[in-house]
Design a protein around this motif. Structure first.
Motif, short mmCIF file in Angstrom:
data_model
loop_
_atom_site.label_atom_id
_atom_site.label_comp_id
_atom_site.label_asym_id
_atom_site.label_seq_id
_atom_site.Cartn_x
_atom_site.Cartn_y
_atom_site.Cartn_z
N TRP A 1 0.81 -1.21 0.00
CA TRP A 1 0.00 0.00 0.00
C TRP A 1 0.84 1.26 0.00
N ALA B 1 -3.44 9.92 4.78
CA ALA B 1 -3.22 8.48 4.65
C ALA B 1 -1.78 8.10 4.98
N THR C 1 -1.87 7.39 8.72
CA THR C 1 -2.61 6.22 9.18
C THR C 1 -2.15 4.93 8.52
N ASP D 1 -3.64 3.37 6.38
CA ASP D 1 -4.83 2.52 6.32
C ASP D 1 -5.16 2.24 4.85
N PRO D 2 -5.32 0.96 4.48
CA PRO D 2 -5.57 0.64 3.06
C PRO D 2 -6.79 1.34 2.47
N GLU E 1 -8.09 4.23 3.41
CA GLU E 1 -7.77 5.65 3.23
C GLU E 1 -6.79 5.84 2.07
N THR F 1 -12.33 -1.25 -2.89
CA THR F 1 -11.68 -1.23 -1.58
C THR F 1 -12.36 -0.26 -0.64
N GLY G 1 -14.68 -1.09 2.71
CA GLY G 1 -14.37 -0.48 4.00
C GLY G 1 -15.54 0.25 4.61
#
Length: 290
Positions: free
Chosen positions: A158, A220, A223, A225-226, A228, A285, A289
């Motif tokens: 990511w 992002a 974080t 986070d995938p 985000e 994705t 989420g």
């Protein structure tokens, strides 16, 4: 939480912008278009400046910074359309000997598209059976590997997607600057075209897209986070492609000429959008989420 850049981050961005302005100016860009090949001298200069070793620990010869700082650096690379497999080489620093120093060019098999395969010293992933294909971007030669399943890049996962999105943000910013600069200088009916409401709206929309994507990418990076990152990639791809199109419109007929640089931003944006996490998979994705 304060998301504004710190003093060191602003200094990093300024330093990278000055470095790239010296190493890869417009003359170098046009030369690269005419003769697309990895400039090994430039690659080593980037390595010496810490571009690839930015996130390696200092005890390993790196700069010791984090992903948010890498995002700033790759935004600047996107602004000037710096060519080459920058993301793959950066992420391979520390694991592939010579990558951190810029002595080795590393590329990756991501979505079945391999950039700069013929120029790379190391290919991460299986590139067997790769066939050359015509790339819309003259600065990004491509090969396709048949049968490779759609997946996030094996190099950096990511993080690779996020750094590619950061390049898109830099390109979107450059397109905005080019459009505003031309609108101030180009005159029609006795006044600068930037005074016309339609042109103002175009430029304002470009700025909004750029800043929205920039905020998403930088958030992002904190974080990792995938979901985000996928959302940031969607916004960055849209900003880069839509801004380049609007920049072409502001420039009018001259924007479509080979001599203008505007088309290069559009073509690079198209390629980056497909190299890692194309829109359809990014949307899936984000939807999953939610």
């Amino acid at each position: 939480m304060d998301f504004r850049l710190g003093e060191d981050q602003r200094a990093l961005r300024k330093g990278v912008r000055e470095l790239l302005g010296r190493l890869f100016d417009r003359e170098a860009l046009r030369a690269a278009v005419d003769s697309p090949a990895v400039d090994r001298g430039l690659w080593r200069e980037l390595g010496a400046a810490g571009f690839f070793a930015l996130r390696l620990p200092e005890e390993e010869g790196g700069v010791g910074l984090g992903l948010p700082e890498a995002v700033l650096v790759f935004e600047e690379a996107g602004r000037v359309l710096l060519p080459g497999p920058l993301v793959a080489t950066h992420l391979a620093a520390g694991s592939v000997p010579g990558a951190a120093e810029g002595d080795v060019v590393v590329t990756d098999v991501g979505e079945g598209l391999v950039p700069w395969l013929d120029e790379a010293d190391v290919v991460l992933g299986s590139a067997g059976g790769a066939v050359p294909m015509r790339s819309v971007d003259p600065l990004t030669p491509l090969h396709r590997v048949p049968g490779v399943p759609a997946a996030v890049s094996t190099t950096g996962g990511w993080e690779a997607v996020l750094l590619t999105a950061a390049e898109q943000v830099g390109s979107a910013e450059a397109s905005t600057e080019k459009a505003v600069s031309h609108a101030r200088e180009r005159e029609q009916f006795g006044q600068a075209i930037g005074g016309f409401q339609a042109v103002k709206h175009l430029c304002a929309g470009m700025l909004v897209r750029t800043e929205l994507a920039r905020a998403a990418v930088r958030a992002a990076s904190l974080t990792v986070d995938p979901v985000e990152i996928a959302g940031a990639k969607l916004l960055a791809d849209e900003a880069a492609t839509a801004n380049a199109r609007d920049c072409l419109q502001v420039h009018g007929g001259m924007g479509f000429t080979w001599e203008a640089d505007v088309h290069l931003h559009l073509k690079r944006a198209w390629v980056r959008a497909e190299l890692l996490l194309p829109a359809a998979r990014a949307e899936e994705t984000v939807a999953a989420g939610l």
